[in-house]
Design an enzyme around this catalytic site. Structure first.
Site, PDB file in Angstrom:
ATOM      1  N   SER A 137       4.096   6.880  -3.693  1.00 39.38           N
ATOM      2  CA  SER A 137       2.907   6.773  -2.820  1.00 39.38           C
ATOM      3  C   SER A 137       2.525   8.075  -2.479  1.00 39.38           C
ATOM      4  CB  SER A 137       3.545   6.218  -1.446  1.00 39.38           C
ATOM      5  OG  SER A 137       2.831   5.914  -0.557  1.00 39.38           O
ATOM      6  N   HIS A 138       2.413   8.740  -1.127  1.00 39.86           N
ATOM      7  CA  HIS A 138       1.355   9.915  -0.905  1.00 39.86           C
ATOM      8  C   HIS A 138       2.396  11.017  -1.008  1.00 39.86           C
ATOM      9  CE1 HIS A 138       3.627   8.484   2.696  1.00 39.86           C
ATOM     10  NE2 HIS A 138       3.495   9.739   3.246  1.00 39.86           N
ATOM     11  N   LYS A 147       9.602   1.419  -7.451  1.00 42.75           N
ATOM     12  CA  LYS A 147       9.826   0.352  -6.653  1.00 42.75           C
ATOM     13  C   LYS A 147       9.732  -0.966  -7.541  1.00 42.75           C
ATOM     14  CE  LYS A 147       5.026   0.525  -4.685  1.00 42.75           C
ATOM     15  NZ  LYS A 147       4.353   0.741  -3.458  1.00 42.75           N
ATOM     16  N   ASP A 298      -4.239   6.678  -0.810  1.00 42.63           N
ATOM     17  CA  ASP A 298      -2.943   7.346  -1.300  1.00 42.63           C
ATOM     18  C   ASP A 298      -2.809   7.226  -3.059  1.00 42.63           C
ATOM     19  OD1 ASP A 298      -2.149   4.812  -1.142  1.00 42.63           O
ATOM     20  OD2 ASP A 298      -0.028   5.348  -0.720  1.00 42.63           O
ATOM     21  N   ASP A 300      -0.981   5.554  -4.775  1.00 43.73           N
ATOM     22  CA  ASP A 300      -0.888   4.163  -5.358  1.00 43.73           C
ATOM     23  C   ASP A 300      -1.549   3.064  -4.885  1.00 43.73           C
ATOM     24  OD1 ASP A 300       0.962   4.420  -3.302  1.00 43.73           O
ATOM     25  OD2 ASP A 300       1.922   2.544  -3.842  1.00 43.73           O
ATOM     26  N   ASP A 302      -2.154   1.969  -1.872  1.00 34.59           N
ATOM     27  CA  ASP A 302      -1.673   0.698  -0.937  1.00 34.59           C
ATOM     28  C   ASP A 302      -1.833   1.171   0.345  1.00 34.59           C
ATOM     29  OD1 ASP A 302       0.595   2.521  -0.610  1.00 34.59           O
ATOM     30  OD2 ASP A 302       1.985   0.800  -1.044  1.00 34.59           O
ATOM     31  N   ARG A 303      -2.576   2.464   0.600  1.00 31.91           N
ATOM     32  CA  ARG A 303      -2.958   3.025   1.858  1.00 31.91           C
ATOM     33  C   ARG A 303      -4.480   3.440   1.949  1.00 31.91           C
ATOM     34  NH1 ARG A 303       1.695   6.702   4.754  1.00 31.91           N
ATOM     35  NH2 ARG A 303       3.491   5.586   4.020  1.00 31.91           N
TER      36      ARG A 303
END
Length: 339
Positions: A137-138, A147, A298, A300, A302-303
């Site tokens: 992620s970030h 994941k 971010d 990937d 997803d934010r």
């Protein structure tokens, strides 16, 4: 070069040459809400972890009778490609039908989720698909992450991740070389059960099914996007191309830098691609008067972070408005949850 810039050769070498101590809990596989994360230098994200996790995922999907393809995506962290290759070696050797992005280009988390859902919707109960996303992620550029996405397309449940986590740690304790089935990467990618496809265009073309793209095309807004060096970096120009947006979205930073040295330090001096942080988003905030609206994501994707001439919007405020809109404007959606 700043003394804080990550040493990429050392980072990658540590992935292959350092091994976790099964007796040290800080070096074990530990799935949180967004998968297992760690750093190769700290012996918490190394080749043995990923080989064991990939074998555990194979065993889990076998037990659950998941017989469809497994879609794999990875972001732009330096440890993501080595982890991707490790996964391919194991899953290919175990006979799993793997689908990878053409040319190993980075893949955002939502893209993997959507393609799992699309595959499973079209085939109903027959040969359902699942997936793996390789991303921390970030988190800082020294980190890696992985994941598992089950057939629902979203993050795996705590029950599922516990099964995978515990089995992966068992494999590490027993000896990866004794338990894990694998083939060399060069051989794996030539196997009949390993396939490549373009993840990008189907995702971009599907946007018009859920977004009023005509409104976007004709808005005339001056829109900017800072990919923050992340996995969606190639998607913005494709959106411009597919929808022929009259005032094209401007990508303010089109480069991938695995050290992420272009990023301003976060509040604690560490580099994070955290699009909700005004510190990490400082470069885009500095351009707030140049665009009517601008976006950051971010690594990937997803934010989100939204910048207006007033500054960085609170992401939760936007989500609350978006959720209310969906429940009050979509046919067939119950309006009561919006209260």
């Amino acid at each position: 070069m700043s003394k804080n810039v990550v040493n990429l050769p050392s980072l990658i070498s540590d992935y292959y040459t350092l091994a976790p101590d099964p007796e040290n809990k800080t070096q074990g596989v530990a799935f949180g809400t967004s998968g297992h994360r760690g750093s190769s230098k700290l012996k918490s994200f190394n080749e043995q972890h990923i080989l064991a996790i990939a074998q555990a995922v194979y065993e889990y999907r076998t037990a659950e009778k998941i017989q469809g393809p497994l879609y794999i995506g990875a972001d732009t962290h330096a440890l993501s490609e080595p982890a991707l290759r490790s996964c391919v070696e194991v899953l290919a050797a175990n006979g799993v039908d793997i689908i990878l992005q053409d040319e190993f280009k980075p893949v955002p988390t939502p893209v993997v989720s959507r393609i799992i859902l699309a595959h499973n919707y079209e085939r109903k109960e027959a040969k359902q698909a699942d997936g793996i996303v390789i991303t921390p992620s970030h988190n800082p550029p020294t980190d890696g992450g992985i994941k598992y996405d089950p057939t629902t397309g979203g993050p795996a449940s705590a029950e599922t991740t516990k099964i995978i986590q515990n089995r992966a740690n068992e494999i590490i304790a027993q000896g990866v070389d004794k338990v894990v089935k694998r083939v060399p990467f060069e051989k794996a990618v030539k196997m009949d059960n390993v396939h490549f496809m373009d993840y990008m265009r189907p995702y971009v073309e599907a946007l018009s099914r859920v977004i009023d793209m005509d409104a976007v095309i004709n808005s005339g807004l001056n829109v900017g996007a800072d990919p923050l060096g992340g996995s969606g970096i190639f998607y913005w120009d494709l959106i411009n191309e597919v929808y022929k947006i009259k005032n094209p979205i401007k990508v303010v930073n089109p480069d991938i830098d695995y050290t992420f040295s272009f990023m301003p330090p976060d509040h604690d001096g560490k580099i994070r691609m955290d699009c909700s942080s005004p510190f990490a988003m400082a470069n885009l905030i500095a351009l707030k008067d140049k665009y009517d609206i601008a976006f950051g994501n971010d690594t990937d994707y997803d934010r989100h972070g939204i910048v207006t001439p007033q500054g960085l919007m609170n992401p939760n405020h936007y989500l609350a408005v978006a959720i209310k809109y969906l429940f009050t404007h979509r046919d067939g959606w119950s309006k009561s949850p919006a209260r």
